[in-house]
Design a protein around this motif. Sequence first.
Motif, mmCIF file in Angstrom:
data_model
loop_
_atom_site.group_PDB
_atom_site.id
_atom_site.type_symbol
_atom_site.label_atom_id
_atom_site.label_comp_id
_atom_site.label_asym_id
_atom_site.label_seq_id
_atom_site.Cartn_x
_atom_site.Cartn_y
_atom_site.Cartn_z
ATOM 1 N N ILE A 85 13.090 -27.523 13.905
ATOM 2 C CA ILE A 85 13.129 -28.884 13.377
ATOM 3 C C ILE A 85 13.225 -28.879 11.853
ATOM 4 C CG2 ILE A 85 11.908 -31.088 13.232
ATOM 5 C CD1 ILE A 85 10.447 -30.185 15.880
ATOM 6 N N LEU A 86 14.270 -29.518 11.353
ATOM 7 C CA LEU A 86 14.435 -29.756 9.919
ATOM 8 C C LEU A 86 13.775 -31.077 9.532
ATOM 9 C CD1 LEU A 86 18.246 -28.917 9.688
ATOM 10 C CD2 LEU A 86 16.397 -27.579 8.651
ATOM 11 N N GLN A 87 14.087 -32.111 10.321
ATOM 12 C CA GLN A 87 13.571 -33.457 10.078
ATOM 13 C C GLN A 87 13.139 -34.063 11.400
ATOM 14 O OE1 GLN A 87 16.925 -35.362 8.269
ATOM 15 N NE2 GLN A 87 16.500 -34.496 6.263
ATOM 16 N N ASP A 88 12.040 -34.804 11.341
ATOM 17 C CA ASP A 88 11.419 -35.397 12.524
ATOM 18 C C ASP A 88 11.089 -36.842 12.167
ATOM 19 O OD1 ASP A 88 9.596 -36.178 14.512
ATOM 20 O OD2 ASP A 88 8.271 -34.458 14.233
ATOM 21 N N TYR A 89 11.694 -37.783 12.871
ATOM 22 C CA TYR A 89 11.484 -39.204 12.611
ATOM 23 C C TYR A 89 10.793 -39.836 13.809
ATOM 24 C CZ TYR A 89 15.003 -38.521 8.982
ATOM 25 O OH TYR A 89 15.707 -38.073 7.898
ATOM 26 N N HIS A 90 9.700 -40.576 13.573
ATOM 27 C CA HIS A 90 9.016 -41.334 14.623
ATOM 28 C C HIS A 90 9.196 -42.816 14.334
ATOM 29 C CE1 HIS A 90 5.836 -38.338 16.292
ATOM 30 N NE2 HIS A 90 6.935 -37.714 15.950
ATOM 31 N N LEU A 91 9.727 -43.540 15.302
ATOM 32 C CA LEU A 91 9.883 -44.986 15.183
ATOM 33 C C LEU A 91 9.121 -45.635 16.329
ATOM 34 C CD1 LEU A 91 13.719 -44.997 14.481
ATOM 35 C CD2 LEU A 91 11.880 -45.155 12.797
#
Length: 134
Positions: free
Chosen positions: A120-126
Amino acid sequence: MSQTTAIDVDRIVQRYVAVWNEPDPAARERAVAELWVPDGVEFVEGAQFRGRAGLVDRVSEAHGLFVATGDYHVTDDDHVTVHDDVVMFTIQLTHAKGPEADEVAFAARVFLVLDDDGRILQDYHLTVRPLPEA
């Protein structure tokens, strides 16, 4: 990343969900190191958690607040979408006990941007279903 196989994606999602449920701090730290690149980042509702130490702190804090209490466990909804290097799925806090056992209390859509090795480079939680007000 040019290709992501279903097997790789399933394993990434399983490992991702497992890290939030991991009770052993040393094992949780190792799992974070295996999932995220050293300078990985997670974005959650206006907050950012950067680098290995920041991610370990973030996962450990969430574990302490929700899972270690015995109130919840982290699950996913078994629906995974993949497009090139992006993996999307829903992570959930599911009630662990009582009359609400196995009911979803919270849900967030997760978007992972992966490197060529599937880390994982970037992890976004919405958030799509916030926790009810106490």
